[in-house]
Design a protein around this motif. Sequence first.
Motif, PDB file in Angstrom:
ATOM      1  N   LEU A   1       0.824  -1.215   0.000  1.00 42.08           N
ATOM      2  CA  LEU A   1       0.000   0.000   0.000  1.00 42.08           C
ATOM      3  C   LEU A   1       0.858   1.266   0.000  1.00 42.08           C
ATOM      4  N   ALA A   2       2.089   1.167   0.445  1.00 38.75           N
ATOM      5  CA  ALA A   2       3.002   2.311   0.299  1.00 38.75           C
ATOM      6  C   ALA A   2       3.215   2.584  -1.193  1.00 38.75           C
ATOM      7  N   VAL A   3       3.382   1.513  -1.961  1.00 42.42           N
ATOM      8  CA  VAL A   3       3.531   1.665  -3.414  1.00 42.42           C
ATOM      9  C   VAL A   3       2.224   2.198  -4.014  1.00 42.42           C
ATOM     10  N   THR A   4       1.118   1.680  -3.506  1.00 40.81           N
ATOM     11  CA  THR A   4      -0.195   2.139  -3.960  1.00 40.81           C
ATOM     12  C   THR A   4      -0.369   3.640  -3.737  1.00 40.81           C
ATOM     13  N   ALA A   5       0.185   4.125  -2.637  1.00 39.07           N
ATOM     14  CA  ALA A   5       0.110   5.559  -2.350  1.00 39.07           C
ATOM     15  C   ALA A   5       0.789   6.363  -3.457  1.00 39.07           C
ATOM     16  N   VAL A   6       1.958   5.896  -3.871  1.00 42.70           N
ATOM     17  CA  VAL A   6       2.674   6.580  -4.953  1.00 42.70           C
ATOM     18  C   VAL A   6       1.834   6.540  -6.230  1.00 42.70           C
ATOM     19  N   ALA A   7       1.292   5.344  -6.525  1.00 38.40           N
ATOM     20  CA  ALA A   7       0.472   5.196  -7.731  1.00 38.40           C
ATOM     21  C   ALA A   7      -0.737   6.120  -7.684  1.00 38.40           C
ATOM     22  N   GLY A   8      -1.390   6.182  -6.526  1.00 37.21           N
ATOM     23  CA  GLY A   8      -2.599   6.994  -6.398  1.00 37.21           C
ATOM     24  C   GLY A   8      -2.320   8.468  -6.607  1.00 37.21           C
ATOM     25  N   ILE A   9      -1.227   8.951  -6.037  1.00 35.08           N
ATOM     26  CA  ILE A   9      -0.906  10.376  -6.185  1.00 35.08           C
ATOM     27  C   ILE A   9      -0.573  10.712  -7.636  1.00 35.08           C
ATOM     28  N   LEU A  10       0.221   9.848  -8.267  1.00 36.50           N
ATOM     29  CA  LEU A  10       0.569  10.119  -9.663  1.00 36.50           C
ATOM     30  C   LEU A  10      -0.668  10.048 -10.553  1.00 36.50           C
ATOM     31  N   LEU A  11      -1.567   9.114 -10.230  1.00 39.47           N
ATOM     32  CA  LEU A  11      -2.832   9.031 -10.976  1.00 39.47           C
ATOM     33  C   LEU A  11      -3.630  10.324 -10.823  1.00 39.47           C
ATOM     34  N   GLY A  12      -3.698  10.802  -9.588  1.00 41.61           N
ATOM     35  CA  GLY A  12      -4.513  11.986  -9.292  1.00 41.61           C
ATOM     36  C   GLY A  12      -3.945  13.274  -9.863  1.00 41.61           C
ATOM     37  N   ILE A  13      -2.645  13.269 -10.181  1.00 44.30           N
ATOM     38  CA  ILE A  13      -2.067  14.441 -10.842  1.00 44.30           C
ATOM     39  C   ILE A  13      -2.343  14.347 -12.343  1.00 44.30           C
ATOM     40  N   ARG A  14      -2.284  13.127 -12.863  1.00 41.47           N
ATOM     41  CA  ARG A  14      -2.375  12.918 -14.302  1.00 41.47           C
ATOM     42  C   ARG A  14      -3.799  13.117 -14.818  1.00 41.47           C
ATOM     43  N   THR A  15      -4.756  12.542 -14.107  1.00 39.87           N
ATOM     44  CA  THR A  15      -6.131  12.624 -14.605  1.00 39.87           C
ATOM     45  C   THR A  15      -7.071  12.952 -13.451  1.00 39.87           C
ATOM     46  N   SER A  16      -8.293  13.310 -13.821  1.00 40.43           N
ATOM     47  CA  SER A  16      -9.287  13.508 -12.777  1.00 40.43           C
ATOM     48  C   SER A  16      -9.780  12.139 -12.341  1.00 40.43           C
ATOM     49  N   PHE A  17     -10.271  12.082 -11.112  1.00 43.74           N
ATOM     50  CA  PHE A  17     -10.711  10.798 -10.578  1.00 43.74           C
ATOM     51  C   PHE A  17     -11.966  11.003  -9.743  1.00 43.74           C
ATOM     52  N   ASP A  18     -12.744   9.929  -9.618  1.00 46.01           N
ATOM     53  CA  ASP A  18     -13.900   9.949  -8.735  1.00 46.01           C
ATOM     54  C   ASP A  18     -13.954   8.594  -8.055  1.00 46.01           C
ATOM     55  N   PRO A  19     -14.857   8.398  -7.095  1.00 47.58           N
ATOM     56  CA  PRO A  19     -14.807   7.161  -6.299  1.00 47.58           C
ATOM     57  C   PRO A  19     -15.011   5.879  -7.103  1.00 47.58           C
ATOM     58  N   SER A  20     -15.467   5.990  -8.347  1.00 47.61           N
ATOM     59  CA  SER A  20     -15.805   4.776  -9.081  1.00 47.61           C
ATOM     60  C   SER A  20     -14.685   4.256  -9.980  1.00 47.61           C
ATOM     61  N   VAL A  21     -13.560   4.959 -10.055  1.00 46.93           N
ATOM     62  CA  VAL A  21     -12.559   4.584 -11.069  1.00 46.93           C
ATOM     63  C   VAL A  21     -11.615   3.463 -10.626  1.00 46.93           C
ATOM     64  N   GLY A  22     -11.782   2.984  -9.395  1.00 49.94           N
ATOM     65  CA  GLY A  22     -10.859   1.958  -8.894  1.00 49.94           C
ATOM     66  C   GLY A  22     -10.859   0.675  -9.711  1.00 49.94           C
ATOM     67  N   GLY A  23     -12.048   0.265 -10.128  1.00 52.13           N
ATOM     68  CA  GLY A  23     -12.148  -0.995 -10.870  1.00 52.13           C
ATOM     69  C   GLY A  23     -11.274  -1.022 -12.113  1.00 52.13           C
ATOM     70  N   GLY A  24     -11.297   0.065 -12.854  1.00 51.59           N
ATOM     71  CA  GLY A  24     -10.474   0.153 -14.054  1.00 51.59           C
ATOM     72  C   GLY A  24      -8.990   0.042 -13.745  1.00 51.59           C
ATOM     73  N   ARG A  25      -8.554   0.700 -12.635  1.00 47.58           N
ATOM     74  CA  ARG A  25      -7.130   0.634 -12.264  1.00 47.58           C
ATOM     75  C   ARG A  25      -6.752  -0.788 -11.857  1.00 47.58           C
ATOM     76  N   LEU A  26      -7.699  -1.463 -11.196  1.00 43.94           N
ATOM     77  CA  LEU A  26      -7.459  -2.855 -10.805  1.00 43.94           C
ATOM     78  C   LEU A  26      -7.221  -3.719 -12.046  1.00 43.94           C
ATOM     79  N   ILE A  27      -8.064  -3.503 -13.076  1.00 39.33           N
ATOM     80  CA  ILE A  27      -7.934  -4.300 -14.298  1.00 39.33           C
ATOM     81  C   ILE A  27      -6.582  -4.048 -14.963  1.00 39.33           C
ATOM     82  N   PHE A  28      -6.186  -2.763 -15.062  1.00 35.49           N
ATOM     83  CA  PHE A  28      -4.890  -2.462 -15.679  1.00 35.49           C
ATOM     84  C   PHE A  28      -3.764  -3.126 -14.885  1.00 35.49           C
ATOM     85  N   GLY A  29      -3.870  -3.028 -13.584  1.00 32.98           N
ATOM     86  CA  GLY A  29      -2.842  -3.643 -12.732  1.00 32.98           C
ATOM     87  C   GLY A  29      -2.779  -5.142 -12.961  1.00 32.98           C
ATOM     88  N   PHE A  30      -3.938  -5.785 -12.945  1.00 32.42           N
ATOM     89  CA  PHE A  30      -4.004  -7.225 -13.193  1.00 32.42           C
ATOM     90  C   PHE A  30      -3.352  -7.585 -14.513  1.00 32.42           C
TER      91      PHE A  30
END
Lengths: 235, 287
Positions: B197-226
């Motif tokens: 989750l420390a790594v996830t923190a880095v990923a989340g911040i970089l995601l949030g700078i790059r694009t807009s996000f809302d509470p529903s976008v997690g599923g898509g990130r999970l798929i890309f990660g998978f």
Amino acid sequence: MPEPILTLTGLNAFHGDFQALYGVDLEVNEGEVLAIIGANGAGKTTLLRSIAGLIGNEASQITYRGRPIGNARPDVVAKMGLAMVPEGRQLFPSLSVEENLMIGGRVNRAGPWNLRRVYDLFPILEERKAQASTSLSGGQQQMVAIGRALMANPDLIMFDEISLGLAPVIIRDIYKALPGIVGGGMSAVIVEQDITKALAVSSRVYCLQEGRVSLKGRSDAVSREDIARAYFGVE
Amino acid sequence: MDFVNAVVQGILLGGLYALFAAGLSLIFGVMRLVNIAHGDLIVLAAYLGLTTTVVLGVHPLVALIVVVPVMAGIGYVLQRGVLNHTLGDDILPPLLVTFGLSVIIQNALLEGYSADPQKMDAGVLETASVALGPLSLGLLPLLTFAIAVAVIAALQWTFYRTPLGRAFRATSDNQDIAQLMGLNKRHVFGLAMALALAVTAVAGILLGIRTSFDPSVGGGRLIFGFEAVIIGGLGNLWGTLVGGVILGVAQTVGATINPGWQLLAGHIAFLVILAVRPNGLFPRISG
Ligand SMILES: Nc1ncnc2c1ncn2[C@@H]1O[C@H](COP(=O)(O)OP(=O)(O)OP(=O)(O)O)[C@@H](O)[C@H]1O
Ligand SMILES: [Mg+2]
């Protein structure tokens, strides 16, 4: 009267619903080598795994230096000074030979054993230290398993069938190393199918039969007939 | 030129996907846990980053100083408090529980932050670019990729060069025997989740700078990660980076051909590789 370092009192051990040990009473005295023999499925491995904490039991059924440990976690038991060389060696395949030894030292107990001394005991391991543990021969893997347990500087070390599947010459070499291991006051429990070997290295012997102690005595005093009877339960 | 540009952008995007994937890979590698809530935890980290930037008035990258340890702490507590109890011979309980966790996180974020898209403001970092011959590379994608490489190198080093990594590998190999070495497996798993989750923190911040996000976008990130993990081969961290890059390139190249094909092209690349190499490109050599 020597002090027991480990005492089992009426140990009933289970695998799920299956009861593998029935009221086993046993003590290991300080500094002695105790042998446990018995046929396949008699419950020898179950006994060692119970002591090591891998099988949970009632707290009071196992005491170590007077402390009840029957329900203690295996890592806690290990830190108290009990180590096991498991049946079938069970080295960590993703760790190199040296890493397998080093992780044995993680319990961080003071004592004579360290990497240097393990390599002095089994010089071949130093030559192979960077290799994957799985690339070693069976005998060398057994040396790693023994070294890994010694690295913990245990007060009581348990060996589960160290000669299983090894060539006779190798078994002889490993047993030759045994006095150097337990000579320093360490107590030992040896589970062994080879009865002659077991009796030769131990001071006392227990025989298990279908989960019960069927014989106990001094290794130099039990007769072949007693053992045959205790082993197979035939008259 | 468009094509070369798409490939380069895709490679850089792959860094972000590798960051999505690294935590998943680590958790699966150490404790055979498939964390369905992983994407939502990335989004949670993005929101924590947002709050930190707003409350403390700091740059999103500075917010990492707060969000990384907070997410690590959440990971440890989550593992010890909940997930450890689901682990066993049956693989279903952890799937169900992390699925439930995913729903809980999404709803909590909806409550706390509403469904409106949010974005973190990283100032000039968002628009600055570096000219490389005819190509113009965004500073943020470059930085993201560099961070991804650094994070994976650090994880690799931790895994193969430190006592903690040794404990991870030993516990992964054989939990029983690892415990005989004095390792408390619940604690080891807690540390693995904290690191993930420390790594996830880095990923989340970089995601949030790059694009807009809302509470529903997690599923898509999970798929890309998978997809990145599977393409690269389970349990191989550098493979995960390669997997992220392949996914990123497929998406950007697909989008150049037809803007609607971005996601589809990524999924197709994933399926093709899965069909040709079911164990991924670089499966961990076992035994
Ligand atoms: N994981 C398990 N689940 C169910 N039953 C088990 C399990 N492990 C062992 N048993 C049963 O418990 C009994 C004792 O087994 P144990 O392995 O302790 O015997 P052993 O004396 O070590 O035998 P061996 O000489 O073959 O190693 C056997 O009847 C065995 O079938
Ligand atoms: Mg056995």
